[in-house]
Design an enzyme around this catalytic site. Structure first.
Site, PDB file in Angstrom:
ATOM      1  N   LYS A   1     -20.682  -5.922   4.649  1.00  0.00           N
ATOM      2  CA  LYS A   1     -20.999  -7.333   4.410  1.00  0.00           C
ATOM      3  C   LYS A   1     -22.508  -7.539   4.548  1.00  0.00           C
ATOM      4  O   LYS A   1     -23.146  -6.915   5.403  1.00  0.00           O
ATOM      5  CB  LYS A   1     -20.234  -8.206   5.413  1.00  0.00           C
ATOM      6  CG  LYS A   1     -20.366  -9.701   5.160  1.00  0.00           C
ATOM      7  CD  LYS A   1     -19.454 -10.496   6.096  1.00  0.00           C
ATOM      8  CE  LYS A   1     -19.572 -11.993   5.887  1.00  0.00           C
ATOM      9  NZ  LYS A   1     -18.683 -12.781   6.757  1.00  0.00           N
TER      10      LYS A   1
ATOM     11  N   SER B   1     -15.706 -16.211   4.576  1.00  0.00           N
ATOM     12  CA  SER B   1     -16.944 -15.876   3.906  1.00  0.00           C
ATOM     13  C   SER B   1     -17.033 -14.416   3.447  1.00  0.00           C
ATOM     14  O   SER B   1     -17.860 -14.111   2.587  1.00  0.00           O
ATOM     15  CB  SER B   1     -18.122 -16.185   4.836  1.00  0.00           C
ATOM     16  OG  SER B   1     -18.059 -15.382   5.995  1.00  0.00           O
TER      17      SER B   1
ATOM     18  N   SER C   1     -13.211 -15.666   8.619  1.00  0.00           N
ATOM     19  CA  SER C   1     -13.909 -15.063   7.479  1.00  0.00           C
ATOM     20  C   SER C   1     -13.484 -13.649   7.097  1.00  0.00           C
ATOM     21  O   SER C   1     -13.875 -13.164   6.041  1.00  0.00           O
ATOM     22  CB  SER C   1     -15.413 -15.063   7.722  1.00  0.00           C
ATOM     23  OG  SER C   1     -15.932 -16.293   7.301  1.00  0.00           O
TER      24      SER C   1
HETATM   25  N1  GLN Z   1     -14.567 -20.914   7.048  1.00  0.00           N
HETATM   26  C1  GLN Z   1     -15.116 -20.982   8.359  1.00  0.00           C
HETATM   27  C2  GLN Z   1     -16.454 -21.671   8.335  1.00  0.00           C
HETATM   28  O1  GLN Z   1     -16.868 -22.043   7.275  1.00  0.00           O
HETATM   29  C3  GLN Z   1     -15.209 -19.614   8.959  1.00  0.00           C
HETATM   30  C4  GLN Z   1     -16.368 -18.846   8.510  1.00  0.00           C
HETATM   31  C5  GLN Z   1     -16.500 -17.544   9.219  1.00  0.00           C
HETATM   32  O2  GLN Z   1     -15.563 -17.057   9.839  1.00  0.00           O
HETATM   33  N2  GLN Z   1     -17.673 -16.971   9.143  1.00  0.00           N
HETATM   34  O3  GLN Z   1     -17.083 -21.854   9.349  1.00  0.00           O
END
Ligand code: GLN
Length: 479
Positions: free
Chosen positions: A71, A146, A170
């Site tokens: 990532k 994400s 994410s």
């Molecule tokens: N969707 C969640 C957010 O927007 C989680 C994102 C994540 O785990 N990095 O904060």
């Protein structure tokens, strides 16, 4: 090819790392224009590593010759690491994250960097400054986020393994949208050193793979104490590849009654009910449990996470890293212009929200209050785990949504995180794995949650279910 299949090929001597590397280079070159799962890729970088492994064939580590996609928020020495943000454009870290060091020591081949929502803010990969990754099962839909690039690439066979990070879902939510397996380890299990921080008290790095076994393999490769992360925990990491073969009969599984919400898609509900039936057949004991503070999870998360994000992102000011605006005739003006031009809309929203909840006069009302509710949420889990070994929930209330569908309304995007964020607030481990498909062919994911440091139990239950259900054998037809 799964990682375990690649290892079997090496065992027979039918191929060496350079041939396997070429196979994946070809696959990436074929599918990248369609899916846009990677943000940095250089075939020579891959070939060099594969060649070096073969040359010193002596120390065959546990991931020897297995490709891994990373990532874009994990520091890889000398390789652009940008968090899919314009503000980190051209940033090349001078050091490796601990997980990268461990992968290298284990003999893995790094394939490149995977797309993500900017700074991991989002659930769809649409907030990437490079543009979105597309879902391999239906390219009109998002891959989730994400870690959308990581999950899409695994689903499409562009890599056997990928690393993601999970602050509020994410890893798990994109895994569920793309029909693959993803684990958010216990907080403190995997070193965060070299992970560009979103919310430090919630962030964990974890594996994404096509099968539970592969997921366990990558987890074993990255987990364990690291003195460079003060929140890393000195706990023994079990041999998960061995542990996952243990019998599951008698394991007690709790289904939280608060998780049957209005927005739960009927197809997802149906798949979950069928999975519960499968669990019963495997000899697991199902019972209802209660997580009474679930309704406060979203506001609590979006206060704690944005507060920490606003503080973590203060360092991106155009002085030390990446992008700097040429405009502005004072230092302060340069900061303002750099941040105004460098951050995308969701990052700005979070910085503003997080700064607000920490500001004097509001700190007690929002941030301090959220911390107290966070404790209550953690206690809900402690209590539930007095009666059961695992919890089972949907990973997301819906299958993958359409590109653009939630972009105009950030709140609906936040609400879709309902099943994953409590896990981060509580610090417990959780895994998402495929549990069916909609009639239109979109994958559905279920989430299994365990006690702190009980990742091995997650792998056991997930592996038994996967082998019985066979969902992992389906592959997307990419158009
Ligand atoms: N969707 C969640 C957010 O927007 C989680 C994102 C994540 O785990 N990095 O904060």
């Amino acid at each position: 090819m799964t990682a375990r299949e690649i290892q079997a090929i090496y065992q027979t001597g039918k191929a060496a790392p350079p041939e396997i590397a070429e196979t994946f280079i070809k696959k990436i070159e074929e599918l990248q224009p369609k899916l846009k799962a990677l943000v940095w890729f250089d075939p020579e970088f891959v070939r060099k590593q594969a060649g070096a492994l073969t040359a010193d064939g002596k120390s065959k580590g546990p991931l020897w010759g297995v490709p891994v996609l990373v990532k874009d928020n994990l520091c890889v020495e000398g390789v652009p690491t940008t968090c899919a943000s314009k503000i980190l454009a051209r940033f090349r870290p001078p050091y490796n994250a601990t997980v990268i060091e461990r992968l290298k020591a284990a003999g893995a081949i790094l394939l490149g960097m995977a797309n993500m929502d900017e700074f991991a803010f989002g659930s769809s990969c649409e907030y990437s400054s490079y543009g979105p990754t597309l879902n391999p099962w239906d390219t009109a839909r998002v891959p989730g986020g994400s870690s959308g690039g990581s999950a899409a690439a695994v689903a499409a066979g562009m890599t056997p393994l990928a690393l993601g990070s999970d602050t509020g879902g994410s890893i798990r939510q994109p895994a569920s949208f793309c029909g693959v397996v993803g684990l958010k380890p216990t907080y403190g299990r995997v070193s965060r050193y070299g992970l560009i921080a979103f919310a430090s008290s919630l962030d964990q790095i974890g594996p994404i793979a096509k099968t539970v076994e592969d997921c366990a393999l990558l987890f074993s490769g990255i987990a364990g104490f690291d003195q460079r992360d003060s929140t890393s925990v000195e706990a023994k990491v079990p041999n998960c590849l061995e542990e996952l073969k243990k019998p599951v009969k008698g394991l007690r599984v709790g289904v939280p009654k608060e998780y049957l919400i209005d927005g739960l898609d009927p197809e997802v509900k149906k798949a979950l009910e069928a999975a519960l039936e499968q669990f019963r057949k495997l000899g697991l004991k199902i019972q209802e449990v209660s997580l009474p503070h679930t309704e406060y999870a979203i506001p609590t998360y979006y206060i704690v996470a944005t507060a920490e994000a606003s503080s973590n992102l203060a360092r991106f000011d155009g002085v030390q890293y990446g992008y700097r605006s040429g405009e502005g005739d004072s230092l302060l003006a340069m900061y303002g212009k750099t941040r105004g031009q460098g951050f995308g809309p969701e990052a700005k929203r979070r910085i503003i929200l997080g700064t607000f909840v920490l500001s004097s006069g509001y700190y007690e009302a929002y941030y301090a209050h959220a911390l107290k509710v966070r404790t209550l949420i953690r206690r809900d889990f402690d209590k539930a785990f007095e009666a059961v070994d695992l919890l089972m929930t949907p990973t997301s209330p819906t299958p993958a949504f359409r590109l653009g569908e939630k972009l105009s309304d950030p709140l609906t995007m936040y609400l879709s995180d309902i099943y994953t964020i409590s896990v981060n607030l509580a610090g417990v481990p959780a895994l998402s794995l495929p549990c069916g498909f909609t009639p239109a062919g979109l994958p559905i994911g279920m989430q299994l949650i365990a006690k702190p440091f009980a990742e091995a139990e997650l792998f056991q239950a997930a592996h038994a279910y996967e082998q019985a259900s066979g969902w992992h054998k389906r592959e997307p037809k990419i158009r």
